[in-house]
Design an enzyme around this catalytic site. Structure first.
Site, mmCIF file in Angstrom:
data_model
loop_
_atom_site.group_PDB
_atom_site.id
_atom_site.type_symbol
_atom_site.label_atom_id
_atom_site.label_comp_id
_atom_site.label_asym_id
_atom_site.label_seq_id
_atom_site.Cartn_x
_atom_site.Cartn_y
_atom_site.Cartn_z
ATOM 1 N N THR A 127 18.932 -34.921 -37.805
ATOM 2 C CA THR A 127 17.669 -35.382 -38.365
ATOM 3 C C THR A 127 16.498 -35.107 -37.447
ATOM 4 O O THR A 127 15.395 -34.802 -37.902
ATOM 5 C CB THR A 127 17.754 -36.897 -38.666
ATOM 6 O OG1 THR A 127 18.811 -37.127 -39.589
ATOM 7 C CG2 THR A 127 16.458 -37.414 -39.260
ATOM 8 N N THR A 203 22.649 -38.258 -35.491
ATOM 9 C CA THR A 203 23.112 -39.560 -35.020
ATOM 10 C C THR A 203 24.486 -39.970 -35.540
ATOM 11 O O THR A 203 25.178 -40.764 -34.903
ATOM 12 C CB THR A 203 22.099 -40.659 -35.399
ATOM 13 O OG1 THR A 203 21.939 -40.688 -36.823
ATOM 14 C CG2 THR A 203 20.759 -40.407 -34.735
ATOM 15 N N ASP A 204 24.907 -39.435 -36.685
ATOM 16 C CA ASP A 204 26.142 -39.927 -37.305
ATOM 17 C C ASP A 204 27.372 -39.704 -36.437
ATOM 18 O O ASP A 204 28.313 -40.510 -36.469
ATOM 19 C CB ASP A 204 26.350 -39.282 -38.680
ATOM 20 C CG ASP A 204 25.399 -39.835 -39.728
ATOM 21 O OD1 ASP A 204 24.735 -40.843 -39.446
ATOM 22 O OD2 ASP A 204 25.305 -39.251 -40.821
ATOM 23 N N LYS A 282 27.402 -46.084 -33.475
ATOM 24 C CA LYS A 282 26.367 -46.256 -34.487
ATOM 25 C C LYS A 282 26.786 -47.388 -35.412
ATOM 26 O O LYS A 282 27.783 -47.295 -36.114
ATOM 27 C CB LYS A 282 26.151 -44.966 -35.269
ATOM 28 C CG LYS A 282 24.965 -45.040 -36.219
ATOM 29 C CD LYS A 282 24.688 -43.711 -36.909
ATOM 30 C CE LYS A 282 23.458 -43.824 -37.808
ATOM 31 N NZ LYS A 282 23.145 -42.559 -38.518
#
Length: 466
Positions: A127, A203-204, A282
């Protein structure tokens, strides 16, 4: 940093500066009625405009191309708050054009520059490297690192930054083979004299990659700081600037030389938390402060407004000689036990030639009888089986209940207080070095990067939702 000034920079200057990157030929046209209305007031795509609705409401923002779904009579406006709104053409009274953007010419990528210690900025996608594709309404990794770096001139006051475009992928497309490529690129940058490494990552799966690098670099000359964003970098509400700023600062100022994750400490701006890669997870799909240290506390914090790094840990790996051992086994499975799970799932992995299994058990690390027996067969076949817990916090203990004792007698390896993701990355790294079952067992139980502790401290593990 002044957030309002930052919003102005991204929301206005950015859209004009990068209009030439947007291929308008791919956009779906508005209706003839909309086009006539825009022409009436001299408005074009990406104009900044003040729209007065017939009911008296005033909307100010950027006129965007239409997504390929939706009503062609609805004009899409990027509001000043960063969100898109749709207004029907029949409700528009007047359009006041405040600014018309024209595509600037680009002479090519801006060469890296800056003052201070040398830092390497390695892009992998995600992202933070993305912008909204207005033809589909989706977010897609499409920035080059040069373009992103150009958006944030403040970085030049912290370090002299080398730009390395490694991948342009979604984080779900990361895999152990790419971990090896990533490690090679980081090692090359360190050998070239970089005093700080920042990896831009989706980030995942960022915590998987950060954990993997924790094992690949037994010691390092510089910190390896992973960062990303929850909102794409073309949005005024993006968290990308503060995350990148703090990460570059930490990479060159931190006394530690570990693989870490750098993200917002709360939903507000101003404070960035630095989590050890082997402890990070996360914990929220969209919040800025999605990352939390599991069974540990952050190693440090960065006060963005003051430009200061504040250490929270007293024990850490210090900067030293880089010792890199790259390579990961891509035939390791991470699976979650669930009620009713059949042992055939494990048998399938063995039959398909997997080299190791990490299974998330319940509570202290338990599975059903059927799965227990299948795990025993896997161990007999020479596969290391590591059991973790799906409770997130706490640790595996196979000595409390009978089922745990049964698993331990079968040769299953407890993961201690490692997260499942860290156990997976560690097992993948170990199996690229040895397939000897006893040696694997020894290495899994050996602390290498603060991923294991003898005693799990009780901590506040809530996200602190505000």
């Amino acid at each position: 940093m002044n957030r309002r000034l930052l919003n102005s920079w991204i929301g206005i200057e950015f859209l004009g500066k990068f209009l030439n990157m947007l291929a308008l030929a791919f956009f779906v046209s508005y209706s003839d009625k909309v086009n006539a209305k825009l022409r009436e007031f001299g408005a074009v795509m990406f104009s900044k405009a003040r729209i007065r609705m017939r009911d008296g409401e005033v909307i100010e923002g950027i006129i965007l191309p239409r997504p390929d779904v939706g009503d062609p009579d609805v004009v899409i406006i990027k509001h000043e708050n960063g969100y898109n709104v749709g207004v029907h053409v029949d409700g528009i009274g007047e359009i006041e054009v405040l600014q018309v953007y024209s595509p600037p010419t680009r002479a090519g990528p801006r060469p890296s520059s800056g003052n201070g210690p040398r830092a390497a900025l390695i892009a992998t996608g995600g992202t933070i490297m993305s912008k909204v594709d207005y033809a589909t309404g989706a977010v897609y990794p499409s920035f080059s690192l040069d373009e992103l770096y150009e958006m944030y001139p403040e970085l030049r006051s912290i370090a002299s930054v080398e730009l390395i475009n490694l991948f342009s992928i979604f984080s779900e497309d990361m895999n152990p083979s790419r971990w090896t490529e990533m490690g090679d690129a980081i090692n090359k940058a360190m050998q070239g004299g970089a005093e700080g490494i920042v990896v831009l990552h989706g980030t995942d799966t960022m915590h998987y990659s950060a954990a993997a690098m924790s094992f690949a670099f037994r010691s390092a000359a510089a910190p390896i700081v992973f960062t990303g964003s929850q909102r794409s970098s073309d949005r005024p509400s993006s968290d990308s600037f503060e995350n990148i700023y703090a990460s570059v600062l930490a990479s060159v100022k931190a006394p530690f030389a570990e693989s870490v994750v750098s993200m917002h400490a709360s939903s507000s701006d101003g404070l960035i938390a630095i989590h050890r890669g082997v402890r990070a997870r996360k914990m929220h799909s969209s919040r800025r402060d999605a990352f939390v240290s599991i069974n540990a506390k952050p190693i440090a914090f960065v006060d963005v407004t003051k430009g200061e790094l504040k250490m929270a840990a007293t024990s850490f790996k210090q900067r030293g000689e880089t010792v890199y051992e790259g390579g990961f086994d891509d035939r390791v499975a991470l699976i979650k036990y669930y009620p009713g799970m059949d042992g055939e799932v494990i048998d399938y992995l063995v039959d398909r030639g997997y080299h190791g299994i990490v299974i998330e058990g319940t509570g202290f690390g338990h599975v059903s009888e059927s799965v227990r027996d299948a795990l025993g067969r896997a161990v007999e076949a020479g596969l290391p089986v590591v059991v973790s817990t799906q409770t997130i916090y706490g640790r595996v203990n196979l000595n409390v209940y009978r089922r745990g004792v049964e698993l331990e007698k079968l040769g299953v390896i407890p993961s201690g207080d490692m997260s499942s993701e860290t156990a997976y990355a560690k097992l993948s790294w170990i199996l690229a070095r040895t397939r000897d079952l006893e040696e694997v067992r020894r290495l899994v139980a050996t602390p290498m990067a603060f991923e294991l502790s003898e005693r799990t401290e009780p901590i506040n593990y809530c996200l602190g939702v505000s």
